[in-house]
Design a protein around this motif. Sequence first.
Motif, PDB file in Angstrom:
ATOM      1  N   UNK A  33       0.833  -1.202   0.000  1.00 37.52           N
ATOM      2  CA  UNK A  33       0.000   0.000   0.000  1.00 37.52           C
ATOM      3  C   UNK A  33       0.869   1.252   0.000  1.00 37.52           C
ATOM      4  N   UNK A  34       1.937   1.247   0.791  1.00 40.37           N
ATOM      5  CA  UNK A  34       2.825   2.415   0.853  1.00 40.37           C
ATOM      6  C   UNK A  34       3.545   2.633  -0.479  1.00 40.37           C
ATOM      7  N   UNK A  35       4.056   1.562  -1.061  1.00 41.05           N
ATOM      8  CA  UNK A  35       4.810   1.690  -2.315  1.00 41.05           C
ATOM      9  C   UNK A  35       3.893   2.099  -3.463  1.00 41.05           C
ATOM     10  N   UNK A  36       2.809   1.370  -3.640  1.00 40.29           N
ATOM     11  CA  UNK A  36       1.896   1.675  -4.743  1.00 40.29           C
ATOM     12  C   UNK A  36       1.102   2.942  -4.442  1.00 40.29           C
ATOM     13  N   UNK A  37       0.737   3.113  -3.192  1.00 39.52           N
ATOM     14  CA  UNK A  37      -0.005   4.306  -2.794  1.00 39.52           C
ATOM     15  C   UNK A  37       0.778   5.581  -3.003  1.00 39.52           C
ATOM     16  N   UNK A  38       2.110   5.512  -2.869  1.00 45.29           N
ATOM     17  CA  UNK A  38       2.922   6.712  -3.112  1.00 45.29           C
ATOM     18  C   UNK A  38       2.832   7.141  -4.566  1.00 45.29           C
ATOM     19  N   UNK A  39       2.603   6.195  -5.473  1.00 43.88           N
ATOM     20  CA  UNK A  39       2.418   6.517  -6.892  1.00 43.88           C
ATOM     21  C   UNK A  39       1.031   7.120  -7.141  1.00 43.88           C
ATOM     22  N   UNK A  40       0.035   6.560  -6.482  1.00 45.81           N
ATOM     23  CA  UNK A  40      -1.337   7.012  -6.701  1.00 45.81           C
ATOM     24  C   UNK A  40      -1.615   8.312  -5.955  1.00 45.81           C
ATOM     25  N   UNK A  41      -1.241   8.354  -4.687  1.00 45.86           N
ATOM     26  CA  UNK A  41      -1.574   9.500  -3.842  1.00 45.86           C
ATOM     27  C   UNK A  41      -0.525  10.601  -3.893  1.00 45.86           C
ATOM     28  N   UNK A  42       0.626  10.294  -4.420  1.00 46.24           N
ATOM     29  CA  UNK A  42       1.768  11.197  -4.554  1.00 46.24           C
ATOM     30  C   UNK A  42       2.117  11.822  -3.209  1.00 46.24           C
ATOM     31  N   UNK A  43       1.937  13.096  -3.010  1.00 47.91           N
ATOM     32  CA  UNK A  43       2.406  13.746  -1.781  1.00 47.91           C
ATOM     33  C   UNK A  43       1.354  13.835  -0.684  1.00 47.91           C
ATOM     34  N   UNK A  44       0.215  13.227  -0.873  1.00 42.96           N
ATOM     35  CA  UNK A  44      -0.837  13.303   0.145  1.00 42.96           C
ATOM     36  C   UNK A  44      -0.494  12.408   1.335  1.00 42.96           C
ATOM     37  N   UNK A  45      -0.764  12.914   2.529  1.00 38.55           N
ATOM     38  CA  UNK A  45      -0.500  12.153   3.748  1.00 38.55           C
ATOM     39  C   UNK A  45      -1.630  11.148   3.962  1.00 38.55           C
ATOM     40  N   UNK A  46      -1.277   9.874   4.145  1.00 34.95           N
ATOM     41  CA  UNK A  46      -2.288   8.839   4.364  1.00 34.95           C
ATOM     42  C   UNK A  46      -2.345   8.396   5.820  1.00 34.95           C
ATOM     43  N   UNK A  47      -1.633   9.069   6.689  1.00 31.56           N
ATOM     44  CA  UNK A  47      -1.651   8.722   8.100  1.00 31.56           C
ATOM     45  C   UNK A  47      -0.511   7.797   8.471  1.00 31.56           C
ATOM     46  N   UNK A  48      -0.531   7.366   9.703  1.00 36.81           N
ATOM     47  CA  UNK A  48       0.524   6.510  10.238  1.00 36.81           C
ATOM     48  C   UNK A  48       0.202   5.034   9.997  1.00 36.81           C
ATOM     49  N   UNK A  49       0.993   4.361   9.158  1.00 35.86           N
ATOM     50  CA  UNK A  49       0.730   2.932   8.925  1.00 35.86           C
ATOM     51  C   UNK A  49       0.852   2.102  10.199  1.00 35.86           C
ATOM     52  N   UNK A  50       1.768   2.469  11.095  1.00 33.21           N
ATOM     53  CA  UNK A  50       1.932   1.714  12.336  1.00 33.21           C
ATOM     54  C   UNK A  50       0.686   1.835  13.211  1.00 33.21           C
ATOM     55  N   UNK A  51       0.125   3.028  13.286  1.00 28.35           N
ATOM     56  CA  UNK A  51      -1.090   3.232  14.068  1.00 28.35           C
ATOM     57  C   UNK A  51      -2.251   2.417  13.486  1.00 28.35           C
TER      58      UNK A  51
END
Length: 118
Positions: A33-51
């Motif tokens: 999600x982080x790797x592919x999401x960085x391509x889709x969401x670009x610079x948008x913050x998606x929150x803390x994955x650990x949380x």
Amino acid sequence: MKQPWDAIAWWEIRRIPFNVAIIAVGILSGFLFAVIGSQVLQDRDIGSPLLVLVFYVLAANLCYTLGWLTEILWSWGRTAQTAAIRPKVFRVGLIFSAGLTFLPAIVITLIWIVWRFR
């Protein structure tokens, strides 16, 4: 006659392997999600994955507890009647939980594919 405590013990012994499996799938799903999401969401913050992972593990364990709780309720405390189906219920629950845990990676991948080829 088996007591309800036998059902609880059966489920609780399997809680650690359940958690290990769900955490492993969760880490893989989070990574994808982080790797592919960085391509889709670009610079948008998606929150803390650990949380999100901690919250999800707590929610999964609450749902896991429903395994032995519903078994006791369905059998009216006579858990000897339900002992034979426990392994199947555990496997189905584990598969469902792992699939649900992997769902964010699947969804973000599908979004990326649609956005990339439109």
